[in-house]
Design a protein around this motif. Structure first.
Motif, PDB file in Angstrom:
ATOM      1  N   LEU A  60       7.957 -20.666  43.883  1.00 42.85           N
ATOM      2  CA  LEU A  60       9.098 -19.893  44.364  1.00 42.85           C
ATOM      3  C   LEU A  60      10.040 -19.513  43.228  1.00 42.85           C
ATOM      4  CD1 LEU A  60       9.836 -21.586  47.792  1.00 42.85           C
ATOM      5  CD2 LEU A  60       8.939 -19.309  47.363  1.00 42.85           C
ATOM      6  N   LEU A  61      10.214 -20.378  42.244  1.00 37.56           N
ATOM      7  CA  LEU A  61      11.025 -20.011  41.080  1.00 37.56           C
ATOM      8  C   LEU A  61      10.420 -18.806  40.362  1.00 37.56           C
ATOM      9  CD1 LEU A  61      12.061 -23.392  39.429  1.00 37.56           C
ATOM     10  CD2 LEU A  61      13.601 -21.654  40.345  1.00 37.56           C
ATOM     11  N   ARG A  62       9.093 -18.818  40.192  1.00 36.25           N
ATOM     12  CA  ARG A  62       8.425 -17.684  39.542  1.00 36.25           C
ATOM     13  C   ARG A  62       8.498 -16.435  40.418  1.00 36.25           C
ATOM     14  NH1 ARG A  62       4.729 -21.815  38.406  1.00 36.25           N
ATOM     15  NH2 ARG A  62       3.218 -20.984  39.879  1.00 36.25           N
ATOM     16  N   ALA A  63       8.293 -16.596  41.729  1.00 30.49           N
ATOM     17  CA  ALA A  63       8.340 -15.449  42.638  1.00 30.49           C
ATOM     18  C   ALA A  63       9.733 -14.820  42.658  1.00 30.49           C
ATOM     19  CB  ALA A  63       7.937 -15.877  44.053  1.00 30.49           C
ATOM     20  N   ALA A  64      10.764 -15.638  42.648  1.00 35.16           N
ATOM     21  CA  ALA A  64      12.131 -15.120  42.643  1.00 35.16           C
ATOM     22  C   ALA A  64      12.413 -14.361  41.347  1.00 35.16           C
ATOM     23  CB  ALA A  64      13.130 -16.263  42.829  1.00 35.16           C
ATOM     24  N   ALA A  65      11.965 -14.904  40.231  1.00 26.96           N
ATOM     25  CA  ALA A  65      12.160 -14.220  38.944  1.00 26.96           C
ATOM     26  C   ALA A  65      11.382 -12.912  38.909  1.00 26.96           C
ATOM     27  CB  ALA A  65      11.731 -15.137  37.797  1.00 26.96           C
ATOM     28  N   LEU A  66      10.153 -12.918  39.402  1.00 27.66           N
ATOM     29  CA  LEU A  66       9.338 -11.709  39.435  1.00 27.66           C
ATOM     30  C   LEU A  66       9.963 -10.647  40.328  1.00 27.66           C
ATOM     31  CD1 LEU A  66       6.736 -10.165  38.726  1.00 27.66           C
ATOM     32  CD2 LEU A  66       5.663 -11.299  40.701  1.00 27.66           C
ATOM     33  N   ARG A  67      10.440 -11.048  41.491  1.00 21.55           N
ATOM     34  CA  ARG A  67      11.054 -10.101  42.424  1.00 21.55           C
ATOM     35  C   ARG A  67      12.255  -9.409  41.776  1.00 21.55           C
ATOM     36  NH1 ARG A  67      14.976  -7.704  44.488  1.00 21.55           N
ATOM     37  NH2 ARG A  67      15.375  -7.559  46.680  1.00 21.55           N
ATOM     38  N   PHE A  68      13.113 -10.162  41.075  1.00 19.51           N
ATOM     39  CA  PHE A  68      14.284  -9.559  40.462  1.00 19.51           C
ATOM     40  C   PHE A  68      13.924  -8.750  39.218  1.00 19.51           C
ATOM     41  CE2 PHE A  68      16.566 -11.823  43.546  1.00 19.51           C
ATOM     42  CZ  PHE A  68      17.800 -11.216  43.634  1.00 19.51           C
ATOM     43  N   TRP A  69      12.925  -9.174  38.484  1.00 21.11           N
ATOM     44  CA  TRP A  69      12.490  -8.386  37.334  1.00 21.11           C
ATOM     45  C   TRP A  69      11.968  -7.021  37.803  1.00 21.11           C
ATOM     46  CZ3 TRP A  69       7.232  -8.470  34.672  1.00 21.11           C
ATOM     47  CH2 TRP A  69       7.264  -7.707  33.496  1.00 21.11           C
ATOM     48  N   LEU A  70      11.106  -7.039  38.831  1.00 23.97           N
ATOM     49  CA  LEU A  70      10.544  -5.784  39.334  1.00 23.97           C
ATOM     50  C   LEU A  70      11.619  -4.872  39.919  1.00 23.97           C
ATOM     51  CD1 LEU A  70       7.248  -7.040  41.008  1.00 23.97           C
ATOM     52  CD2 LEU A  70       7.513  -5.832  38.818  1.00 23.97           C
ATOM     53  N   SER A  71      12.564  -5.438  40.658  1.00 21.25           N
ATOM     54  CA  SER A  71      13.609  -4.581  41.234  1.00 21.25           C
ATOM     55  C   SER A  71      14.497  -4.001  40.139  1.00 21.25           C
ATOM     56  CB  SER A  71      14.437  -5.347  42.268  1.00 21.25           C
ATOM     57  OG  SER A  71      15.198  -6.356  41.676  1.00 21.25           O
ATOM     58  N   ARG A  72      14.756  -4.777  39.086  1.00 25.25           N
ATOM     59  CA  ARG A  72      15.554  -4.241  37.978  1.00 25.25           C
ATOM     60  C   ARG A  72      14.781  -3.184  37.188  1.00 25.25           C
ATOM     61  NH1 ARG A  72      19.586  -8.668  35.327  1.00 25.25           N
ATOM     62  NH2 ARG A  72      20.795  -9.055  37.211  1.00 25.25           N
ATOM     63  N   LEU A  73      13.484  -3.389  37.009  1.00 25.08           N
ATOM     64  CA  LEU A  73      12.672  -2.358  36.363  1.00 25.08           C
ATOM     65  C   LEU A  73      12.729  -1.064  37.160  1.00 25.08           C
ATOM     66  CD1 LEU A  73       9.462  -4.326  35.318  1.00 25.08           C
ATOM     67  CD2 LEU A  73      10.987  -3.083  33.766  1.00 25.08           C
ATOM     68  N   TYR A  74      12.570  -1.160  38.454  1.00 28.50           N
ATOM     69  CA  TYR A  74      12.591   0.024  39.315  1.00 28.50           C
ATOM     70  C   TYR A  74      13.933   0.742  39.212  1.00 28.50           C
ATOM     71  CZ  TYR A  74      11.887   2.995  43.351  1.00 28.50           C
ATOM     72  OH  TYR A  74      11.755   4.088  44.166  1.00 28.50           O
ATOM     73  N   ASP A  75      15.029  -0.019  39.370  1.00 32.85           N
ATOM     74  CA  ASP A  75      16.362   0.599  39.330  1.00 32.85           C
ATOM     75  C   ASP A  75      16.684   1.187  37.956  1.00 32.85           C
ATOM     76  OD1 ASP A  75      16.755  -0.107  41.965  1.00 32.85           O
ATOM     77  OD2 ASP A  75      17.953  -1.878  41.493  1.00 32.85           O
ATOM     78  N   PHE A  76      16.184   0.545  36.894  1.00 34.97           N
ATOM     79  CA  PHE A  76      16.480   0.993  35.541  1.00 34.97           C
ATOM     80  C   PHE A  76      15.717   2.280  35.191  1.00 34.97           C
ATOM     81  CE2 PHE A  76      16.281   0.755  30.875  1.00 34.97           C
ATOM     82  CZ  PHE A  76      17.607   0.469  30.568  1.00 34.97           C
ATOM     83  N   TYR A  77      14.422   2.313  35.547  1.00 36.72           N
ATOM     84  CA  TYR A  77      13.587   3.448  35.153  1.00 36.72           C
ATOM     85  C   TYR A  77      13.473   4.543  36.220  1.00 36.72           C
ATOM     86  CZ  TYR A  77      12.389   0.757  31.074  1.00 36.72           C
ATOM     87  OH  TYR A  77      12.463   0.049  29.897  1.00 36.72           O
TER      88      TYR A  77
END
Length: 108
Positions: A60-77
């Motif tokens: 869950l720690l990895r999943a939470a980090a992945l979820r926020f990384w992907l959402s930030r990538l999407y919003d950024f690019y």
């Protein structure tokens, strides 16, 4: 009160993992044991963790980090016109994800 609206709807422990990954890390993405320990102890005082949650914690720690990384990538690019959210640097959560992969933090 904590508003986890943008975190999503999932297991209770997922919200705790999101909080640890966001509030209890240094700039390199490493977990600050003192802050994380205090947060987890306060949570545990209201509701103890189940055996299944303890086993799922590293994932869950990895999943939470992945979820926020992907959402930030999407919003950024791929910013959306008229959106009121601020695009944050996705690199922070990439570092958090790499740290969770390399050094899982125990839920004791």
């Amino acid at each position: 009160m904590i508003d986890f609206y943008f975190a999503g709807i999932d297991a209770l422990l997922f919200d705790v993992a999101v909080t640890v990954n966001d509030w209890c890390v240094d700039p390199a993405g490493e977990i600050d044991g003192e802050r994380a320990g205090a947060l987890l102890a306060a949570y545990r005082a209201a509701r103890d963790f189940t055996r299944a949650e303890k086993e799922a914690w590293p994932v869950l720690l990895r999943a939470a980090a992945l979820r926020f990384w992907l959402s930030r990538l999407y919003d950024f690019y791929l910013p959306r016109a008229g959106e009121l959210t601020h695009a944050h640097d996705p690199e922070h959560f990439r570092r958090v994800l790499e740290a969770r992969r390399a050094r899982p933090f125990p839920l004791v």
